[in-house]
Design a protein around this motif. Structure first.
Motif, mmCIF file in Angstrom:
data_model
loop_
_atom_site.group_PDB
_atom_site.id
_atom_site.type_symbol
_atom_site.label_atom_id
_atom_site.label_comp_id
_atom_site.label_asym_id
_atom_site.label_seq_id
_atom_site.Cartn_x
_atom_site.Cartn_y
_atom_site.Cartn_z
ATOM 1 N N GLN A 140 0.836 -1.522 -0.265
ATOM 2 C CA GLN A 140 0.276 -0.233 0.382
ATOM 3 C C GLN A 140 0.926 1.576 -0.409
ATOM 4 O O GLN A 140 0.168 2.559 0.065
ATOM 5 C CB GLN A 140 -1.116 0.042 1.321
ATOM 6 C CG GLN A 140 -2.033 -0.252 1.177
ATOM 7 C CD GLN A 140 -2.858 -0.999 -0.476
ATOM 8 O OE1 GLN A 140 -3.060 0.039 -0.461
ATOM 9 N NE2 GLN A 140 -3.421 -1.434 -0.992
ATOM 10 N N ASP A 141 2.384 0.809 0.264
ATOM 11 C CA ASP A 141 3.216 2.130 0.173
ATOM 12 C C ASP A 141 4.981 2.040 0.048
ATOM 13 O O ASP A 141 5.161 1.445 0.467
ATOM 14 C CB ASP A 141 2.886 3.188 2.025
ATOM 15 C CG ASP A 141 4.024 4.398 1.640
ATOM 16 O OD1 ASP A 141 4.715 4.461 1.249
ATOM 17 O OD2 ASP A 141 4.589 4.253 3.186
ATOM 18 N N PRO A 142 4.338 2.279 -1.085
ATOM 19 C CA PRO A 142 5.690 1.352 -2.283
ATOM 20 C C PRO A 142 7.030 2.309 -1.398
ATOM 21 O O PRO A 142 8.471 1.829 -2.319
ATOM 22 C CB PRO A 142 5.756 0.652 -3.312
ATOM 23 C CG PRO A 142 4.157 1.902 -3.915
ATOM 24 C CD PRO A 142 3.580 2.083 -2.344
ATOM 25 N N THR A 143 7.144 3.269 -0.810
ATOM 26 C CA THR A 143 8.359 3.666 -0.233
ATOM 27 C C THR A 143 8.378 3.347 0.607
ATOM 28 O O THR A 143 9.680 3.527 1.169
ATOM 29 C CB THR A 143 7.894 5.082 -0.127
ATOM 30 O OG1 THR A 143 7.089 5.687 1.035
ATOM 31 C CG2 THR A 143 6.943 5.605 -1.798
ATOM 32 N N ALA A 144 7.775 2.296 1.486
ATOM 33 C CA ALA A 144 8.166 2.000 3.024
ATOM 34 C C ALA A 144 8.378 0.321 2.377
ATOM 35 O O ALA A 144 7.900 -0.042 2.071
ATOM 36 C CB ALA A 144 7.280 2.720 4.314
ATOM 37 N N THR A 191 -0.007 1.200 -7.396
ATOM 38 C CA THR A 191 0.552 0.958 -8.615
ATOM 39 C C THR A 191 0.818 2.464 -8.489
ATOM 40 O O THR A 191 0.219 3.285 -7.771
ATOM 41 C CB THR A 191 0.249 -0.078 -9.329
ATOM 42 O OG1 THR A 191 -1.346 0.006 -9.827
ATOM 43 C CG2 THR A 191 0.533 -1.162 -9.588
ATOM 44 N N ASP A 192 1.791 2.541 -9.416
ATOM 45 C CA ASP A 192 2.496 4.140 -9.821
ATOM 46 C C ASP A 192 1.475 4.755 -11.501
ATOM 47 O O ASP A 192 0.879 3.718 -11.814
ATOM 48 C CB ASP A 192 3.880 3.687 -10.575
ATOM 49 C CG ASP A 192 4.350 2.734 -9.800
ATOM 50 O OD1 ASP A 192 4.811 2.694 -8.426
ATOM 51 O OD2 ASP A 192 4.438 1.541 -10.194
ATOM 52 N N THR A 193 1.282 5.911 -11.680
ATOM 53 C CA THR A 193 1.045 6.224 -13.399
ATOM 54 C C THR A 193 1.657 5.595 -13.853
ATOM 55 O O THR A 193 2.558 5.153 -13.982
ATOM 56 C CB THR A 193 1.552 8.168 -12.804
ATOM 57 O OG1 THR A 193 3.104 7.905 -12.223
ATOM 58 C CG2 THR A 193 0.384 9.087 -11.663
ATOM 59 N N ASP A 222 11.795 -0.149 -13.239
ATOM 60 C CA ASP A 222 12.125 0.692 -12.556
ATOM 61 C C ASP A 222 11.882 1.253 -11.213
ATOM 62 O O ASP A 222 11.308 2.116 -10.725
ATOM 63 C CB ASP A 222 11.836 2.299 -13.794
ATOM 64 C CG ASP A 222 11.795 3.340 -13.566
ATOM 65 O OD1 ASP A 222 13.067 3.553 -12.140
ATOM 66 O OD2 ASP A 222 11.716 4.760 -13.957
ATOM 67 N N PRO A 223 12.674 0.588 -10.444
ATOM 68 C CA PRO A 223 12.380 1.565 -8.588
ATOM 69 C C PRO A 223 12.307 2.320 -8.368
ATOM 70 O O PRO A 223 11.392 2.550 -7.461
ATOM 71 C CB PRO A 223 14.041 0.323 -8.276
ATOM 72 C CG PRO A 223 14.170 -0.437 -8.914
ATOM 73 C CD PRO A 223 13.839 -0.155 -10.238
ATOM 74 N N GLU A 224 12.921 3.309 -8.944
ATOM 75 C CA GLU A 224 13.489 4.728 -8.315
ATOM 76 C C GLU A 224 11.861 5.301 -9.154
ATOM 77 O O GLU A 224 11.333 6.324 -8.087
ATOM 78 C CB GLU A 224 14.684 5.743 -9.233
ATOM 79 C CG GLU A 224 15.125 6.667 -8.780
ATOM 80 C CD GLU A 224 15.773 7.300 -8.605
ATOM 81 O OE1 GLU A 224 15.562 8.199 -8.779
ATOM 82 O OE2 GLU A 224 16.639 6.590 -9.828
ATOM 83 N N HIS A 225 11.201 5.641 -10.162
ATOM 84 C CA HIS A 225 10.014 5.948 -10.869
ATOM 85 C C HIS A 225 8.962 5.340 -10.365
ATOM 86 O O HIS A 225 7.893 5.128 -10.720
ATOM 87 C CB HIS A 225 10.682 5.832 -11.930
ATOM 88 C CG HIS A 225 11.508 7.273 -12.732
ATOM 89 N ND1 HIS A 225 12.524 7.169 -12.605
ATOM 90 C CD2 HIS A 225 12.390 8.607 -11.290
ATOM 91 C CE1 HIS A 225 13.797 7.759 -13.027
ATOM 92 N NE2 HIS A 225 13.538 8.947 -12.438
ATOM 93 N N LYS A 226 8.777 3.477 -10.578
ATOM 94 C CA LYS A 226 7.406 3.181 -10.797
ATOM 95 C C LYS A 226 8.054 1.983 -9.605
ATOM 96 O O LYS A 226 7.932 1.153 -9.525
ATOM 97 C CB LYS A 226 7.560 1.975 -11.854
ATOM 98 C CG LYS A 226 7.080 2.930 -12.666
ATOM 99 C CD LYS A 226 6.717 2.969 -14.095
ATOM 100 C CE LYS A 226 5.639 3.555 -15.002
ATOM 101 N NZ LYS A 226 4.290 2.692 -15.920
ATOM 102 N N PRO A 227 7.783 1.953 -8.242
ATOM 103 C CA PRO A 227 8.357 1.160 -6.875
ATOM 104 C C PRO A 227 7.857 0.639 -6.373
ATOM 105 O O PRO A 227 8.024 -0.886 -6.701
ATOM 106 C CB PRO A 227 8.520 2.121 -5.543
ATOM 107 C CG PRO A 227 7.627 3.847 -6.359
ATOM 108 C CD PRO A 227 7.704 3.543 -7.568
ATOM 109 N N GLY A 228 6.049 0.520 -7.412
ATOM 110 C CA GLY A 228 5.093 -0.374 -6.797
ATOM 111 C C GLY A 228 5.006 -1.215 -7.916
ATOM 112 O O GLY A 228 5.493 -2.770 -7.629
ATOM 113 N N VAL A 229 4.727 -0.878 -9.230
ATOM 114 C CA VAL A 229 5.288 -2.062 -10.073
ATOM 115 C C VAL A 229 6.332 -3.244 -10.129
ATOM 116 O O VAL A 229 6.230 -4.089 -9.900
ATOM 117 C CB VAL A 229 5.253 -1.324 -11.601
ATOM 118 C CG1 VAL A 229 4.720 -2.598 -12.604
ATOM 119 C CG2 VAL A 229 3.914 -0.625 -11.527
#
Ligand code: TYM
Length: 332
Positions: A190-194, A225-227, A234-241
């Protein structure tokens, strides 16, 4: 064969996917060519309050999960930390060569004590990383397979081993962390920055090995997921996917490149649905095996008893050498 030690806390009813993919999966693979020690760290668990009956139950559950996931007790020592008193004994010695400031800089302590309020955090929590160093150094360990969040504790362990050896003469082997980059930090759904963690904000972000498969599948299907709509790693720009791709690859045994190619032209929903199915297929037989181990607690306790005997043989020799080096009078 090189020596290996690692540990896991019995502080939940189930391991989560971060525990499995970041650590335990590697434990299973590495026992083939290492002399391995795997420890359920109940002494660490009580650095925060635990209910006694629940702790006992979770300790058995942790052992059952490790066995079900493939830890082979005929090859590796699987044991409970409190069964080997040398852990607490070496920890005391190491406490006495650890700086107060040095311990204060441990980020996990800072995070956890902030959460509890500084006055309520125990001294045990403060000295937690020193006990972890004792776990590792007792076995003259070469490698310690862990997730990224343990890196600082491994640095402290190396520092303490080096310091002891410099002060008292070569006694303790200096261990190296084994942190596999791809799966070193599995993220919250739910929070792919953590990182995925049992103290997660929302239970929907955390997938447990033992949770009801359809419930877990739903969590994958509703992962954040990401926009954009393209499935790329692409872990930096698309961490969710990227996190979903990492988990899929680790569970299915396919490479991330292969998955990206296979999902070309498809949407996030397709990836999530496929991953949910992969998880159910992975977890169902493991859950069945865990139940079998838990149905026979006497057999489980016997395995742990044998593991403790193997562990003590090594741990007691290291502790004796340490006690001798520091000038303790041997008992007669
Ligand atoms: P613990 O019980 O919190 O976690 C067990 C293992 O799981 C890894 N892990 C993760 N890996 C990837 N992504 C995640 N989101 C994730 N979350 C957890 C952890 O890095 C760990 O390897 N202090 C240790 C226990 C310990 C120990 C030791 C480890 C005690 N003594 C000696 C190694 C050696 C801990 O709290 O792990």
């Amino acid at each position: 064969r090189p020596r290996l030690l690692s540990g896991i806390q019995p502080t939940a009813d189930s391991f989560h996917l971060g525990n499995y993919l970041g650590a335990v999966r590697h434990w299973v693979a590495m026992q083939e060519d290492h002399e391995a020690f795997y420890c359920v760290v109940d002494l660490h668990a009580i650095t925060v309050a635990q209910d006694p009956a629940v702790l006992r139950e979770r300790t058995r559950r942790a052992a059952a999960q490790l066995l079900a996931l493939g830890i082979d007790p005929s090859r590796s020592a699987l044991f409970v930390q409190s069964h080997v008193p040398e852990h607490a004994q070496l920890a005391w010695v190491l406490n006495c060569i650890t700086g107060f400031g040095e311990a204060s800089r441990m980020t996990q302590f800072k995070d956890k004590s902030l959460k509890q309020g500084a006055d309520r955090a125990s001294v045990g929590l403060f000295t937690y990383p020193v006990l972890q160093a004792a776990d590792i150094l007792l076995y003259q360990t070469d490698v310690v397979p862990v997730g990224e969040d343990q890196r600082q504790h491994l640095e402290l362990t190396r520092d303490l081993a080096g310091r002891f050896n410099t002060s008292f003469g070569p006694t303790l082997r200096v261990p190296a962390p084994h942190i596999v980059k791809d799966t070193a930090k599995i993220l919250d759904l739910q929070d792919p920055t953590a990182k995925m963690s049992k103290s997660a904000q929302s239970p929907a972000g955390l997938v447990e090995l033992m949770e009801e498969p359809n419930r877990a599948a739903k969590k994958f299907r509703s992962a954040v997921t990401d926009t954009g709509r393209e499935i790329v790693f692409d872990p930096e720009h698309k961490p969710g996917v990227s996190n979903l791709l990492t988990i899929h690859a680790a569970l299915s045994g396919r490479s991330v490149d292969d998955l990206v190619a296979a999902f070309d032209g498809k949407g996030y929903g397709d990836l999530k649905k496929d991953l949910a199915a992969v998880f159910v297929e992975f977890a169902s037989p493991i859950q069945e095996r865990v139940r079998q181990y838990l149905d026979d607690p006497a057999q489980l306790d016997k395995i742990l008893g044998e593991g403790a005997v193997k562990a003590r043989a090594v741990a007691s020799a290291t502790l004796a050498a340490v006690y001798d080096r520091i000038g303790f009078l041997p008992p007669r």
